[in-house]
Design an enzyme around this catalytic site. Structure first.
Site, mmCIF file in Angstrom:
data_model
loop_
_atom_site.group_PDB
_atom_site.id
_atom_site.type_symbol
_atom_site.label_atom_id
_atom_site.label_comp_id
_atom_site.label_asym_id
_atom_site.label_seq_id
_atom_site.Cartn_x
_atom_site.Cartn_y
_atom_site.Cartn_z
ATOM 1 N NE ARG A 90 59.070 -3.316 61.225
ATOM 2 C CZ ARG A 90 58.374 -2.651 60.320
ATOM 3 N NH1 ARG A 90 58.344 -3.070 59.070
ATOM 4 N NH2 ARG A 90 57.686 -1.574 60.648
ATOM 5 C CG ASN A 144 64.460 1.447 56.009
ATOM 6 O OD1 ASN A 144 64.910 2.496 55.596
ATOM 7 N ND2 ASN A 144 63.172 1.150 55.921
ATOM 8 C CB CYS A 166 63.991 6.828 51.623
ATOM 9 S SG CYS A 166 62.649 6.718 52.850
ATOM 10 C CG HIS A 197 63.453 7.265 58.050
ATOM 11 N ND1 HIS A 197 63.340 5.942 58.421
ATOM 12 C CD2 HIS A 197 62.886 7.343 56.809
ATOM 13 C CE1 HIS A 197 62.735 5.265 57.462
ATOM 14 N NE2 HIS A 197 62.458 6.096 56.476
ATOM 15 C CE1 TYR A 246 60.440 5.937 60.344
ATOM 16 C CE2 TYR A 246 59.602 7.105 58.424
ATOM 17 C CZ TYR A 246 59.817 5.923 59.105
ATOM 18 O OH TYR A 246 59.416 4.730 58.563
#
Length: 431
Positions: A90, A144, A166, A197, A246
C-alpha cells in the site's frame, strides 16, 4: 452456519468478531474460521479474537488456520479482507503516485490500479476454491478496490455468489440517523448511485418521511464550514447532490497534488504506525474488548455492514443495503452487466437492485470513464496483458499523460513485480 474469513490477521478482524458475537443467535453461527498466510500475525489477532469470544461465553467455535481449503470446506459465507503485499505494498502504491505527480491513494487512480492488479487473481482463486469446497456459499468481499474486485468476480467467476461491500454508504446513513435521533441506520434509505468510491447522493427517506431537506441543509452547512469538503457549498447547491468523499480526488485534484508535493508521510505511513500500536494492544492477555485505538485505523462500522448483510441473506430479511453488484437494468441507459454501488433489497437469493433514475450528465460522464478503466483493469489482471494495462492507465481520468504512460506502467509493474507473476516486468508487448 460456518463462516470463513480470508485475511483473518487483519487489524479489522476484531470488529468483525464483535459483530458476529452480537448476532450469533440470529445467524445460527456455529463455526468461524480465520485464515491468513502470516501465521505470526494470525496468532496475535486471532488470540485476541479468541479472548473476545470466550469473554462473550463462547457462543461459537473460533478456528485459526493457514489452510484456506480447510476453512472453506462446507462454509455458508466467506468474507475476504486481504491485502496482497501487505501494508508495504500500500505504501508503494501511494508513493508510486507521488513519483509521477499523480494522485497517490490506495483505491483511486494509479495506486488503486496497482492494488487491483495484485488482488484480482488472488480473489478469483478464492472463488474457484469455493466452487469446489462450498459451491452454495456467498462471498462477501471487503477487499479494496471493492467495486473493481466485485466487477472482476461477477465477470470472471460468475458461478460464485458474490457481493462487494464498503463501509462508506453506512457512514452516510449513520449521519442521517444521528441527525434525526434514529437508532437503526438501516432504516435510512438513500437515493445513492455510482461506483465504489465514486458515488452521489440525491435523496433520503426514513419510512414514508422525506428527510432530504434536513439532510441537504446539514450537508451544505458542513461543506461551508469544512476545508476538507469535496466541493464548496455553493457548487454543491448548484449540482443538487451530495458528493461522496472520494470525489475530492476528481473535483479537487490540484489541491490533493499540492498536499502531496508539500511532503510529509502518506496515509500508509500513518496506518503502519496505527497497526503497530494495535497489534501491541492485541497481545495484551487481559484485553478482551475492542480498544478505542481501532477507530483510528479506518474502515469503521465494517462489522455493522458485513454481519448485517450476512444476516439479511441467511434469514431472508428483504432488507435494503447499498452494495456493489450488477445492476441488471435497474439504471436505465447503463449496460446491465456493469457492477454499480446502489441500493438493493437483500434476501435469501442475494441482492436485487432497486430501480433508480440515471445520474445527471455531469456525474454520468465521469462514472462511464472510470468504469471503462475498471473493465480494462480487470481484464488486464486476468490476462496479464500490458496493452490492456496501458489502456486502463490512459482511460482513467486521474491517469498519466501519454508522454510518460509507458514509463509509469513500467514503474508500476516493476514495483509490484513480486506480486504480478502474470505480467512481464519488461518486454516488447506494450511497446
Amino acid at each position: 452456519m460456518k463462516v470463513a474469513t480470508i485475511g483473518g490477521g487483519s487489524t479489522y478482524t476484531p470488529e468483525l468478531i464483535n459483530g458476529f458475537i452480537q448476532r450469533h443467535e440470529r445467524l445460527g453461527l456455529r463455526e468461524l474460521w480465520l485464515v491468513d498466510i502470516d501465521a505470526a500475525r494470525l496468532e496475535t489477532v486471532g488470540g485476541f479474537a479468541q479472548r473476545m469470544v470466550k469473554a462473550a461465553g463462547s457462543p461459537f467455535a473460533l478456528h485459526l488456520t493457514t489452510d484456506r481449503r480447510a476453512a472453506l470446506a462446507g462454509a455458508s459465507f466467506v468474507t475476504t479482507q486481504v491485502r496482497v503485499g501487505g501494508m508495504a505494498a500500500r505504501r508503494g502504491d501511494e508513493y508510486l503516485g507521488r513519483r509521477w505527480n499523480l494522485v497517490g491513494q490506495e483505491t483511486t487512480g494509479i495506486g488503486g490500479m496497482a492494488k487491483a492488479l495484485r488482488t484480482i487473481p488472488v480473489i478469483l482463486s478464492v472463488a474457484r476454491e469455493m466452487q469446489e469446497l462450498c459451491p452454495a456459499a456467498w462471498l462477501v468481499n471487503f477487499t479494496n478496490p471493492s467495486g473493481l474486485v466485485a466487477e472482476a468476480l461477477q465477470r470472471y467467476a460468475p458461478e460464485t455468489h458474490t457481493i462487494g461491500l464498503c463501509n462508506g454508504p453506512i457512514g452516510y446513513q449513520m449521519r442521517v440517523s444521528r441527525m434525526l435521533g434514529i437508532e437503526d441506520p438501516f432504516s435510512v434509505r438513500l437515493d445513492y448511485l455510482g461506483l465504489n468510491h465514486l458515488a452521489w447522493i440525491r435523496g433520503a427517506r426514513v419510512g414514508e418521511r422525506d428527510v432530504w431537506p434536513e439532510y441537504w441543509a446539514q450537508a451544505l452547512a458542513d461543506a461551508a464550514e469544512s476545508g476538507l469538503a469535496v466541493a464548496p457549498a455553493a457548487v454543491m447547491r448548484e449540482l443538487g447532490v451530495i458528493c461522496t468523499s472520494y470525489l475530492r480526488y476528481y473535483y479537487n485534484t490540484e489541491k490533493v497534488l499540492q498536499e502531496q508535493r508539500a511532503g510529509g508521510p502518506s496515509r500508509a505511513d500513518r496506518v503502519i504506525e496505527i497497526e503497530g500500536e494495535l497489534l501491541q494492544r492485541y497481545r495484551d492477555p487481559d484485553l478482551n474488548a475492542l480498544p478505542e485505538e481501532l477507530m483510528l485505523r479506518g474502515g469503521a462500522y465494517y462489522s455493522t455492514v458485513a454481519v448485517q448483510l450476512i444476516e439479511a441473506i441467511a434469514t431472508d430479511l428483504g432488507q435494503e443495503h447499498i452494495v456493489n453488484t450488477r445492476h441488471g437494468g435497474a439504471v436505465p441507459g447503463v449496460p446491465a452487466d456493469w457492477v454499480m454501488e446502489l441500493p438493493c433489497v437483500v434476501g435469501a437469493s442475494g441482492p436485487k437492485p432497486l430501480p433508480t433514475a440515471p445520474l445527471p450528465s455531469f456525474a454520468d460522464g465521469l462514472l462511464r470513464a472510470v468504469k471503462s478503466y475498471e473493465l480494462l483493469t480487470a481484464e488486464a489482471a486476468v490476462k496479464g496483458d500490458r496493452r490492456l494495462a496501458l489502456q486502463a492507465l490512459l482511460a482513467h481520468p486521474l491517469g498519466p499523460d501519454a508522454d510518460v504512460a509507458l514509463d509509469v506502467l513500467d514503474d508500476l509493474l516493476e514495483t509490484n513485480g513480486a506480486h504480478l507473476p502474470q505480467f512481464l516486468a519488461h518486454g516488447e508487448q506494450a511497446r
